[in-house]
Every structure is written in structure tokens, then in C-alpha cells.
Design a protein around this motif. Structure first.
Motif, short mmCIF file in Angstrom:
data_model
loop_
_atom_site.label_atom_id
_atom_site.label_comp_id
_atom_site.label_asym_id
_atom_site.label_seq_id
_atom_site.Cartn_x
_atom_site.Cartn_y
_atom_site.Cartn_z
N ARG A 61 -5.90 -18.00 -1.14
CA ARG A 61 -5.14 -17.70 -2.36
C ARG A 61 -3.66 -18.02 -2.16
N GLN A 62 -3.13 -17.62 -0.99
CA GLN A 62 -1.71 -17.86 -0.73
C GLN A 62 -1.42 -19.34 -0.66
N GLU A 63 -2.33 -20.13 -0.06
CA GLU A 63 -2.13 -21.58 -0.02
C GLU A 63 -2.09 -22.17 -1.43
N ILE A 64 -2.96 -21.69 -2.30
CA ILE A 64 -2.96 -22.17 -3.69
C ILE A 64 -1.67 -21.77 -4.39
N ARG A 65 -1.22 -20.51 -4.17
CA ARG A 65 0.04 -20.06 -4.77
C ARG A 65 1.20 -20.93 -4.29
N ASP A 66 1.22 -21.24 -3.00
CA ASP A 66 2.29 -22.08 -2.44
C ASP A 66 2.24 -23.50 -3.03
N LYS A 67 1.05 -24.04 -3.15
CA LYS A 67 0.89 -25.41 -3.64
C LYS A 67 1.39 -25.54 -5.08
N TYR A 68 1.08 -24.55 -5.93
CA TYR A 68 1.44 -24.63 -7.35
C TYR A 68 2.65 -23.76 -7.71
N ASN A 69 3.34 -23.24 -6.70
CA ASN A 69 4.54 -22.41 -6.90
C ASN A 69 4.27 -21.24 -7.84
#
Length: 139
Positions: free
Chosen positions: A66-74
Motif C-alpha cells: 500500500r505504501q509503495e502505491i501511495r508513494d508512486k501516485y503521491n
């Protein structure tokens, strides 16, 4: 765990056969049963611990993804704000009052009754005073 259960079933069958044949070791059987029960409870506890650990690891992995997705899409992580709801839908389910709260409420009621009594006495005294002053004229 399955091996343990199978071992228990075989042990129970053997005990049943002994009982049918005439084997009479009540003290020994009770000790064995108690030991088997302790082992069973221990196996259940261990299985529960393994299950909890497995789910904790899975949730950690999910949160990492989830955190990787949040980081990827800001995307900012939502902060969970828990607002305590002040509703009392059922009076039987309300929060119990502590003895201190009950004592404060009783004291407040006593003060209210005391002030009421005080005020009535003061008004009666003032009425008597005015009646006496009206009857007694000072010269």
C-alpha cells in the motif's frame, strides 16, 4: 496437530479395549487423560500463535505494498480519526458512573436542597422581621 489428534484417537480406542477386556487402572488412566488434555491445549495454543504470526506478517506485507502505491501516485495516507460518539441509544448500555461521580451528584443535590431551605428560611425571617417592625413603632 493432525498427528496429535490421530494419536489421541488411537489412545482412546486402546483405552476402550482395555476397559472391555477388564483392565482397571483408573489412577493411571486419569493421569494419562490429564496429560493428553494438557498436550491438546498446548497444541491449540501453539497453532493459534502460528496463525496470528502468519496474519501479522501478511498484513505487514500488504501495508508495504500500500505504501509503495501511495508513494508512486503521491497519495497521502488517511489518518484515522476516531470521534467518540456521545450517543446513548440504549439506557441499559450506558457507561456506569464511578463512586466519585455518584458522590459529586449527591453532594450537588444536597447543596441544592440546602440552598432552597436556606432561602425559604431567610424569606420567612425577613417576613417576621417586617411584621414585628410594623407592629413596633419606635419613638
Amino acid at each position: 496437530m493432525a498427528a496429535f489428534v490421530a494419536k489421541q484417537m488411537v489412545g482412546n480406542k486402546l483405552n476402550a479395549v482395555k476397559g472391555a477386556v477388564g483392565g482397571d487402572d483408573d489412577g493411571d488412566d486419569k493421569e494419562k487423560e490429564e496429560e493428553a488434555e494438557r498436550e491438546r491445549l498446548e497444541a491449540i495454543r501453539e497453532a493459534e500463535e502460528r496463525r496470528k504470526e502468519k496474519h501479522r506478517k501478511m498484513e505487514e506485507e500488504r501495508e508495504k505494498m500500500r505504501q509503495e502505491i501511495r508513494d508512486k501516485y503521491n497519495i497521502k495516507k488517511k489518518e484515522e480519526v476516531v470521534d467518540p460518539v456521545q450517543e446513548e441509544p440504549n439506557p441499559l448500555m450506558r457507561k456506569k458512573k464511578t463512586p466519585e461521580e455518584l458522590a459529586r451528584e449527591a453532594e450537588a443535590e444536597d447543596e441544592d436542597e440546602f440552598t432552597k431551605l436556606k432561602n425559604t428560611i431567610e424569606t420567612q425571617v425577613n417576613e417576621l422581621k417586617s411584621q414585628i417592625e410594623s407592629k413596633c413603632v419606635m419613638q
